[in-house]
Design an enzyme around this catalytic site. Structure first.
Site, PDB file in Angstrom:
ATOM      1  N   THR A   1      26.852  40.787  40.381  1.00 51.00           N
ATOM      2  CA  THR A   1      26.043  41.995  40.265  1.00 51.00           C
ATOM      3  C   THR A   1      26.797  43.048  39.461  1.00 51.00           C
ATOM      4  O   THR A   1      27.942  43.383  39.770  1.00 51.00           O
ATOM      5  CB  THR A   1      25.705  42.553  41.653  1.00 51.00           C
TER       6      THR A   1
ATOM      7  N   VAL B   1      28.629  32.871  46.866  1.00 54.91           N
ATOM      8  CA  VAL B   1      27.663  32.633  45.796  1.00 54.91           C
ATOM      9  C   VAL B   1      27.987  31.357  45.032  1.00 54.91           C
ATOM     10  O   VAL B   1      27.132  30.499  44.819  1.00 54.91           O
ATOM     11  CB  VAL B   1      27.624  33.831  44.828  1.00 54.91           C
TER      12      VAL B   1
ATOM     13  N   CYS C   1      26.942  43.765  48.894  1.00 57.24           N
ATOM     14  CA  CYS C   1      25.747  43.990  48.060  1.00 57.24           C
ATOM     15  C   CYS C   1      25.144  45.368  48.295  1.00 57.24           C
ATOM     16  O   CYS C   1      25.309  46.269  47.482  1.00 57.24           O
ATOM     17  CB  CYS C   1      24.701  42.903  48.334  1.00 57.24           C
TER      18      CYS C   1
ATOM     19  N   ASP D   1      38.435  27.801  41.237  1.00 52.11           N
ATOM     20  CA  ASP D   1      38.817  28.999  41.971  1.00 52.11           C
ATOM     21  C   ASP D   1      40.331  29.140  41.899  1.00 52.11           C
ATOM     22  O   ASP D   1      41.055  28.134  41.942  1.00 52.11           O
ATOM     23  CB  ASP D   1      38.367  28.907  43.438  1.00 52.11           C
TER      24      ASP D   1
ATOM     25  N   ARG E   1      41.745  27.508  49.122  1.00 59.11           N
ATOM     26  CA  ARG E   1      40.285  27.340  49.122  1.00 59.11           C
ATOM     27  C   ARG E   1      39.911  25.984  48.529  1.00 59.11           C
ATOM     28  O   ARG E   1      39.055  25.265  49.065  1.00 59.11           O
ATOM     29  CB  ARG E   1      39.649  28.475  48.309  1.00 59.11           C
TER      30      ARG E   1
ATOM     31  N   ARG F   1      33.727  41.419  54.453  1.00 63.93           N
ATOM     32  CA  ARG F   1      33.917  42.288  53.290  1.00 63.93           C
ATOM     33  C   ARG F   1      33.085  43.568  53.401  1.00 63.93           C
ATOM     34  O   ARG F   1      31.892  43.520  53.645  1.00 63.93           O
ATOM     35  CB  ARG F   1      33.537  41.549  52.004  1.00 63.93           C
TER      36      ARG F   1
END
Length: 416
Positions: free
Chosen positions: A116, A12, A256, A30, A35, A327
């Site tokens: 979320t 995202v 999600c 991050d 990363r 995931r």
């Protein structure tokens, strides 16, 4: 001019940072140092952003050093919001990110959440952390917004700029500011919700609705299997009606659809309401891995294929097709259940990162397909699987079970 800090550079956060980095100054933050190093070299392991696209974000810089966020005045938090082993919301990444922002928060700053959550989480759980760490007062010294992410991993057609964005703010003025901010990068336009809670609720029901619809067709699959009817043929026939919804049976995982309904039901339970429809859908979808293995073992016994010590190939371990994201993949349910019968299971997935699979599930991926198997289970419909050499994978009595309805019927023994 506004300077944006994106907290969390996953599926995202990175696309968001890249789009904003084309028009505004952006710090992509991050806590994962490797990363950051990869992104600075132009490599995105999630495969969401190509190297050439990264180069277009000329105002974007990356860092894992918190001091780099001190010059930021708009923070956007895009960290994961998983559930724990008891299917309860795990807010630790979200609250840790809020602590990080709280350390550099200044008067007049705006903190926008994209993760979320359940309705009320931003103002009831996150804001107190921001206030405590910063010493500032909400809606006096700093403000908040909520704009739920709608990224669809692996989808090259529906990208951030082409998906309408829901926005909201903690005051009418901030709501307008947040809305105008996203309009700079979202060509499809925005929808300004009346409150943060409304925006939070809108996001969590989007995925809950899909979960319930998939649960319905999964239940149909259970019923039609007992009737000896091919579920996909039924869906194809029913699909000729103009308003029939084209959902398909399968495993429901990912970060999600397989998670968000639990956020909504958790909040409902805290208010004294026990969900029936939503949790019933979750129960069906969470049980599909065991059902798939039950059907496979039944086929093996019917065809006199010994179960114990059999060689089984599982194709795919990511949570969805053409995407490296592992995931909350429910393929692991199929693998573990097959192993419980004493079978020898090999897993092949050209999209997944083998080191991540080993770390997350303690499974060593098969690197090449150079032998035949007693059973092949297609669990994920990666594009690469459409051109497999089935002659080398199958013996005369090999069982091919298609979870996704992806393969030609001439190849398979059965499908979900």
């Amino acid at each position: 001019m506004d300077k944006i800090g994106i907290i969390g550079l996953g599926y995202v956060g990175l696309p968001l940072a890249v789009e904003f980095g084309k028009v505004l100054q952006v710090v992509g933050f991050d806590i994962n140092h490797s990363r950051i190093e990869e992104l600075e070299k132009g490599f995105d392991r999630t495969l969401e952003v190509e190297k050439e696209e990264l180069k277009k974000a000329v105002h974007l810089s990356f860092s894992s050093i918190i001091d780099k966020l001190k010059e930021v005045n708009i923070f956007i938090i895009t960290v994961p919001t998983p559930v724990n082993d008891h299917k309860k919301p795990d807010l630790r990444p979200l609250l840790k990110a809020s602590e990080t922002v709280g350390k550099v928060l200044k008067k007049g700053d705006v903190v926008i959440y994209e993760s979320t959550v359940y309705p009320g989480c931003t103002e009831e759980d996150c804001v107190p952390v921001l206030e405590k760490i910063s010493g500032l007062k909400f809606n006096v010294d700093f403000f908040c917004g909520y704009s739920p992410e709608r990224i669809n991993p692996g989808d090259k057609a529906h990208r951030l700029p082409t998906i309408k964005k829901v926005t909201s703010g903690s005051t009418p003025e901030i709501a307008e500011k947040v809305d105008q901010l996203y309009k700079k990068i979202v060509k499809a336009g925005t929808h300004k919700a009346s409150s943060i809670k409304v925006a939070e609720a809108a996001k969590v029901i989007e995925n809950s609705q899909r979960d319930i619809n998939i649960a319905f067709v999964n239940e149909l699959s259970l019923i039609f299997e007992k009737m000896g009817i091919d579920t996909y043929e039924v869906l194809e026939a029913a699909g000729t009606k103009w308003n029939f919804l084209p959902f398909r049976p399968g495993l429901v995982g990912g970060h999600c659809i397989g998670v968000d309904p639990y956020y909504l039901t958790h909040k409902a339970e805290s208010l004294g309401y026990h969900s029936e429809v939503i949790l019933a859908g979750r129960k069906i979808n969470d049980s599909m891995g065991i059902h798939i293995v039950s059907r496979v073992v039944k086929l093996m016994t019917q065809r006199d294929v010994p179960v114990k010590n059999s060689k089984i190939l599982v194709l795919g371990i990511t949570f969805k097709e053409n995407c490296p994201d592992i995931r909350n993949s429910r393929v692991i349910d199929v693998i573990r259940e097959l192993k419980s019968y004493g079978t020898n299971v090999s897993v092949y997935d050209p999209q997944a990162n083998s080191a991540e699979v080993k770390h997350e599930y303690n499974i060593s991926l098969t690197e090449s397909l150079d032998e035949n198997y007693d059973v092949v289970v297609l669990a994920v419909s990666h594009r690469e699987f459409s051109s497999l050499n089935w002659a080398s994978l199958k013996k005369d009595d090999t069982i091919v079970f298609d979870v996704k309805g992806f393969l030609d019927k001439s190849i398979i023994t059965a499908r979900l």
